[in-house]
Design a protein around this motif. Structure first.
Motif, PDB file in Angstrom:
ATOM      1  N   LYS A  39       0.732  -0.909  -0.053  1.00 14.77           N
ATOM      2  CA  LYS A  39       0.095  -0.050  -0.093  1.00 14.77           C
ATOM      3  C   LYS A  39       0.755   1.362  -0.250  1.00 14.77           C
ATOM      4  O   LYS A  39       1.974   1.233   0.571  1.00 14.77           O
ATOM      5  CB  LYS A  39      -0.862   0.013   1.305  1.00 14.77           C
ATOM      6  CG  LYS A  39      -1.626  -1.354   1.458  1.00 14.77           C
ATOM      7  CD  LYS A  39      -2.764  -1.446   0.324  1.00 14.77           C
ATOM      8  CE  LYS A  39      -3.357  -2.773   0.368  1.00 14.77           C
ATOM      9  NZ  LYS A  39      -4.103  -3.250  -0.908  1.00 14.77           N
ATOM     10  N   VAL A  40       0.218   2.346  -0.644  1.00 15.50           N
ATOM     11  CA  VAL A  40       0.974   3.756  -0.476  1.00 15.50           C
ATOM     12  C   VAL A  40       0.081   4.431   0.444  1.00 15.50           C
ATOM     13  O   VAL A  40      -1.081   4.764   0.067  1.00 15.50           O
ATOM     14  CB  VAL A  40       1.186   4.150  -1.809  1.00 15.50           C
ATOM     15  CG1 VAL A  40       1.807   5.740  -1.654  1.00 15.50           C
ATOM     16  CG2 VAL A  40       2.248   3.112  -2.547  1.00 15.50           C
ATOM     17  N   GLY A  41       0.689   4.985   1.380  1.00 17.12           N
ATOM     18  CA  GLY A  41       0.086   5.892   2.278  1.00 17.12           C
ATOM     19  C   GLY A  41       0.439   7.414   2.076  1.00 17.12           C
ATOM     20  O   GLY A  41      -0.106   8.297   1.329  1.00 17.12           O
ATOM     21  N   CYS A  42       1.431   7.755   2.983  1.00 11.50           N
ATOM     22  CA  CYS A  42       2.215   8.993   2.822  1.00 11.50           C
ATOM     23  C   CYS A  42       2.842   9.120   1.572  1.00 11.50           C
ATOM     24  O   CYS A  42       2.749  10.534   0.726  1.00 11.50           O
ATOM     25  CB  CYS A  42       2.918   9.315   3.951  1.00 11.50           C
ATOM     26  SG  CYS A  42       4.652   8.251   3.681  1.00 11.50           S
ATOM     27  N   GLY A  43       3.359   8.305   0.947  1.00  7.94           N
ATOM     28  CA  GLY A  43       4.100   8.428  -0.328  1.00  7.94           C
ATOM     29  C   GLY A  43       5.304   9.208  -0.102  1.00  7.94           C
ATOM     30  O   GLY A  43       6.002   9.689  -0.951  1.00  7.94           O
ATOM     31  N   GLY A  45       7.971   8.226   2.688  1.00  8.99           N
ATOM     32  CA  GLY A  45       8.686   7.534   3.357  1.00  8.99           C
ATOM     33  C   GLY A  45       8.396   7.884   4.582  1.00  8.99           C
ATOM     34  O   GLY A  45       9.464   7.269   5.681  1.00  8.99           O
ATOM     35  N   GLN A  46       7.461   8.145   5.000  1.00 14.01           N
ATOM     36  CA  GLN A  46       7.238   8.517   6.633  1.00 14.01           C
ATOM     37  C   GLN A  46       6.312   7.207   7.340  1.00 14.01           C
ATOM     38  O   GLN A  46       6.491   7.034   8.622  1.00 14.01           O
ATOM     39  CB  GLN A  46       6.391   9.871   6.878  1.00 14.01           C
ATOM     40  CG  GLN A  46       7.160  10.945   6.267  1.00 14.01           C
ATOM     41  CD  GLN A  46       8.268  11.113   6.956  1.00 14.01           C
ATOM     42  OE1 GLN A  46       8.604  11.100   8.474  1.00 14.01           O
ATOM     43  NE2 GLN A  46       9.596  11.456   6.403  1.00 14.01           N
ATOM     44  N   CYS A  47       5.412   6.583   6.783  1.00 17.44           N
ATOM     45  CA  CYS A  47       4.367   5.670   7.169  1.00 17.44           C
ATOM     46  C   CYS A  47       4.839   4.292   7.342  1.00 17.44           C
ATOM     47  O   CYS A  47       4.183   3.522   8.185  1.00 17.44           O
ATOM     48  CB  CYS A  47       3.233   5.926   6.718  1.00 17.44           C
ATOM     49  SG  CYS A  47       2.806   5.258   5.212  1.00 17.44           S
ATOM     50  N   GLY A  48       5.647   3.740   6.381  1.00 15.68           N
ATOM     51  CA  GLY A  48       6.021   2.477   6.146  1.00 15.68           C
ATOM     52  C   GLY A  48       5.049   1.617   5.622  1.00 15.68           C
ATOM     53  O   GLY A  48       5.070   0.206   5.773  1.00 15.68           O
ATOM     54  N   ALA A  49       3.909   2.008   5.485  1.00 16.29           N
ATOM     55  CA  ALA A  49       2.822   0.993   4.585  1.00 16.29           C
ATOM     56  C   ALA A  49       3.352   0.126   3.551  1.00 16.29           C
ATOM     57  O   ALA A  49       2.765  -0.717   3.071  1.00 16.29           O
ATOM     58  CB  ALA A  49       1.589   2.019   4.535  1.00 16.29           C
ATOM     59  N   CYS A  50       4.292   0.925   2.888  1.00 14.00           N
ATOM     60  CA  CYS A  50       4.705   0.413   1.567  1.00 14.00           C
ATOM     61  C   CYS A  50       5.921  -0.403   1.965  1.00 14.00           C
ATOM     62  O   CYS A  50       6.874  -0.708   0.441  1.00 14.00           O
ATOM     63  CB  CYS A  50       5.153   1.656   0.483  1.00 14.00           C
ATOM     64  SG  CYS A  50       6.508   2.292   1.071  1.00 14.00           S
ATOM     65  N   ARG A  60      11.237   1.319   2.341  1.00 11.17           N
ATOM     66  CA  ARG A  60       9.981   2.112   2.141  1.00 11.17           C
ATOM     67  C   ARG A  60       9.896   2.115   0.570  1.00 11.17           C
ATOM     68  O   ARG A  60      10.656   3.108   0.064  1.00 11.17           O
ATOM     69  CB  ARG A  60       9.865   3.241   2.980  1.00 11.17           C
ATOM     70  CG  ARG A  60       9.808   2.916   4.340  1.00 11.17           C
ATOM     71  CD  ARG A  60       9.841   4.096   5.117  1.00 11.17           C
ATOM     72  NE  ARG A  60      10.702   5.058   5.308  1.00 11.17           N
ATOM     73  CZ  ARG A  60      11.867   4.792   6.053  1.00 11.17           C
ATOM     74  NH1 ARG A  60      11.731   3.750   6.747  1.00 11.17           N
ATOM     75  NH2 ARG A  60      12.898   5.510   6.087  1.00 11.17           N
ATOM     76  N   CYS A  62       8.169   3.212  -1.377  1.00 11.26           N
ATOM     77  CA  CYS A  62       7.563   4.532  -2.233  1.00 11.26           C
ATOM     78  C   CYS A  62       8.643   5.577  -2.531  1.00 11.26           C
ATOM     79  O   CYS A  62       8.426   6.438  -3.180  1.00 11.26           O
ATOM     80  CB  CYS A  62       6.394   5.280  -1.162  1.00 11.26           C
ATOM     81  SG  CYS A  62       6.927   5.975   0.079  1.00 11.26           S
TER      82      CYS A  62
HETATM   83 FE1  FES Z   1       4.247   6.089   3.626  1.00  9.60          FE
HETATM   84 FE2  FES Z   1       6.060   4.634   1.579  1.00  9.60          FE
HETATM   85  S1  FES Z   1       3.778   5.187   1.735  1.00  9.60           S
HETATM   86  S2  FES Z   1       6.340   5.408   3.766  1.00  9.60           S
END
Ligand code: FES
Ligand code: FES
Length: 730
Positions: A39-43, A45-50, A60, A62
């Motif tokens: 998944k891409v959340g913040c896009g 590099g901040q949230c780790g979803a990717c 990360r 993204c």
């Molecule tokens: Fe948040 Fe990549 S989408 S770190």
């Protein structure tokens, strides 16, 4: 675009693809290959979803540009960790320990945890936490403990100290699942990366146009002209949509329900006409073949404006010489008064102890991991169909029908699996935007905001200013409260009426206050729109009155817990706005809390040093359940030919577990039929298929949808019951 052939070994197999190594990220490539479990959340590099594993290291994806990834590199995504019929212990542990709420962070966490256990098979809890922190894996829903529990349990399985069977949830002998940790039905898809969220659905929608929005970057202005000519010539562009293309009246129609509200709730345009009221208003929408093309063209839309005074603080907007922001109503558009008991000035003058203060609570973003995303199309039966993150599917229909120009009975709303809400998706705004675009282009459309756009466009918790005085007698019993609270509603009136009422309901709660005088105001500004956020208006009030309680405790030398205990509502007490409590549990809660609190106070004293002093804070909170006295919810149960039962509802799932809530209520309510949980099917969150169950808000769903389920189940059981007490089959 300088594209290039590249190859990677993804999940054990070599994958060949073409990309632009300068521009494309590893996440772009993985997702384009259909591996949308990443998944891409913040896009940013901040949230780790990717998170994925690249050559043994968590990255990360993204922010990992393809130019920095060597051909032949080994990549593991969530799809390579385990499958639904062959789960990795981490995936099972995530399900069993409740690590999946909205689930948007789940693939990134599981992949990250896999890399940890590959390196360190026996981590401590602290090491697990540090690992997630180092790799910036963020979860907004769970509070992290279940995630650490899950890693520790999975590590045991991997070390051979426990079997998958031991780890798995076990049905209690009586088969009852209500009140157990029975796994939520949607968890399996979420831990394996198979669950499609809005952006995944949009990416897989055949023939869909991708949308990009053109935002106002000033907070208050006259909009003089919009020039779309250059944008229309950009590659891939199908249409540039402005307010002139909107088929309805271009308004979000959210009528003011407050008796003392001024305004008709029609001031918010879907697309800007001649005014900009806030930074983030949408001026135009570009529909193009790809998201990149739409975004590139959006940059070419030009507009002229004349800057007006920007009221970014309600103290300025309330000033006597302030300009009126909206034509049809004053900046202070609701004033809710409250009077209870005797004249508070006299009572306060006679009271031995008085404290007073002024307080501010700030605007808060919901900080969900998944930025807002919506899709829309006209389906094969002619229904305008809107997919969104909504927490109130019915509200979209009522509030946008006139605006987009489609009758309510021709609108179908569907909730996608969502990466959480915490209240912001009460607003029907982006659903209206995609609806306008689908109707203007005649094609399916999909919109996913960048995180920056998401922050500007979506609603926030309303800031507040409050002034108050609180008085008590010699023993600490409250005698009177006076207050004034003003909410900064942002640029539009949306849902402000409810918050204003909350202002006079929860100030000073949960304490018995015999005499009170108060005023709650709703004020327009040019700041971000505001919306629901957990407990909707009550934290702003409680911050003020709880601060006064602490000040009072200090002033009269009483323990803050005991001052609260003395004053909390008890059976038969009456709230500020006249509600008589037949039951109120706060005294019992404080009794239960007291030993822990005392121990914490003692520990804080023991551990305080001259350099570092420790303290213990206590505050009480209160909120109502349901939307109002006339709340209602509908669900439907159907007996199927094979003896199974289908439950239809629109109990929106924000990650809180509407799926498991629906299942356990149904299973419990239909107990006489002796069904297994897997004999109950769920059809949820599609107004084309299920009745309206109301908002997943106001702490109401378990209560309202649950009671509706009991009612429906009783009706079904009565219809099936034979005279001898046994049940008819289908
Ligand atoms: Fe948040 Fe990549 S989408 S770190
Ligand atoms: Fe982690 Fe929702 S479950 S962000």
């Amino acid at each position: 675009m300088p594209v290039k052939k590249r190859y990677l070994k993804i999940n054990g197999v070599e994958r060949l693809f073409i990309c632009d190594p300068e521009k494309d990220s590893l996440a772009d490539v993985i997702r384009r290959l259909g591996l949308t479990g990443t998944k891409v959340g913040c896009g940013l590099g901040q949230c780790g979803a990717c998170s994925v594993i690249l050559n043994g290291e968590v990255v990360r994806s993204c922010v990992k540009k393809m130019k920095n990834v060597e051909d032949g590199s080994e990549v593991t995504t969530i799809e390579g960790i385990g499958t639904p019929d062959n789960l990795h212990p981490l995936q099972l542990a995530w399900i069993v320990y409740g690590g999946v709420q909205c689930g948007f962070c789940t693939p990134g966490f599981i992949v990250s945890a896999k890399a940890l256990l590959d390196k360190n098979p026996s981590p401590t809890r602290e090491e697990v936490r540090s690992w997630f922190q180092k790799h910036r894996n963020a979860c907004r829903c769970t509070g992290y403990k279940p995630l650490v529990d899950a890693v520790m349990a999975a590590a045991k399985v991997l070390r051979g100290e426990m079997t998958m069977e031991d780890l798995n949830f076990k049905l209690p002998p009586d088969g009852r699942i209500y009140g157990t940790a029975y796994p939520k039905p949607t968890a399996l898809a979420k831990v394996t990366g198979a669950c499609d969220y809005g952006d995944d659905i949009g990416a897989k929608m055949d023939g869909a146009l991708h949308l990009a929005v053109v935002l106002a970057r000033v907070s208050h202005a006259k909009l003089l002209s919009i020039d779309t000519s250059e944008a229309e010539k950009m590659p891939g562009v199908e249409k540039v949509i402005t307010y002139k293309d909107v088929k309805g009246n271009n308004r979000i129609n959210w009528p003011m329900q407050h008796a003392r509200g001024i305004g008709d709730g029609m001031e918010r345009p879907i697309l800007c006409e001649d005014m900009i009221y806030r930074y983030g208003d949408i001026i135009a929408i570009v529909a193009a073949r790809t998201r990149e093309e739409a975004r590139a063209a959006a940059k070419k839309v030009k507009f002229e404006y004349e800057q007006l005074p920007e009221y970014l603080d309600i103290l300025d907007a309330m000033a006597p010489d302030a300009h009126q922001i909206h034509k049809n109503f004053p900046n202070i558009f609701i004033e809710s008064p409250l009077l209870k008991g005797e004249d508070t000035r006299e009572v306060i003058n006679k009271s031995p102890h008085v404290v007073e203060g002024s307080f501010y609570t700030q605007r808060q973003p919901h900080l969900v991991l998944e930025p807002d995303t919506d899709q829309a199309y006209v389906d094969d039966e002619g229904y305008l169909t809107i997919h969104s993150k909504s927490l109130f599917l019915g509200l979209i229909i009522w509030t946008i029908a006139d605006g987009v120009g489609v009758p309510p009975d021709k609108i179908r709303t569907i909730q996608n699996p969502i990466g959480a809400s915490f209240g912001y998706t009460l607003s029907p705004y982006t659903p209206a935007v995609v609806a306008v675009a689908a109707l203007a282009t005649g094609k399916p459309v999909t919109l996913t905001l960048s995180y920056e756009e998401h922050q500007h466009i979506t609603g926030k918790r309303a800031p507040s200013y409050s002034n108050a005085r609180l008085a008590c007698d010699e023993k600490g019993k409250i005698t009177a409260l006076e207050f004034e609270i003003a909410f900064d509603e942002g640029a539009y009136t949306e849902a402000a009426d409810f918050r204003s009422m909350v202002g006079i309901r929860f100030m000073g709660a949960p304490y018995t206050i015999p005499n009170a005088m108060g005023l709650s105001k709703a004020v327009i500004s040019n700041h971000a729109v505001t919306t629901a956020y957990r407990a909707y208006g009550s934290p702003q009030c409680l911050f003020c009155s709880e601060s006064l309680m602490d000040m009072m405790a200090e002033k009269i030398g009483m323990d803050p817990l005991e001052l609260r205990y003395l004053n909390v509502y008890r059976e038969g007490d009456v709230s500020l706005n006249g509600h008589k409590f037949s039951v109120y549990p706060m005294a019992a809660i404080l009794d239960k809390l007291r030993p822990y609190y005392k121990e914490a106070v003692e520990r804080a004293k023991r551990e305080s040093t001259p350099e570092k002093r420790r303290g213990v804070g206590i505050a009480c909170g209160m909120y109502n359940v349901t939307t109002s006295a006339n709340d209602h919810a509908e669900v439907a149960l159907e007996l199927n030919p094979d003896g199974t039962v289908t439950h239809y509802n629109t109990w929106e799932d924000l990650g809180q577990g509407a799926d498991i809530g629906t299942l356990v209520h149904t299973h419990e309510a239909l107990k006489p039929l002796g069904l297994r949980p897997d004999q109950i099917k769920l059809v949820m969150n599609d107004t084309g298929l299920a009745p309206l169950t109301g908002p997943a808000a106001g702490s109401r769903s378990h209560y309202m949808a649950g009671n509706a389920t009991i009612d429906a189940a009783n009706k079904l059981l009565n219809a099936m019951r034979k005279e001898d007490g046994t049940f008819r089959t289908y």
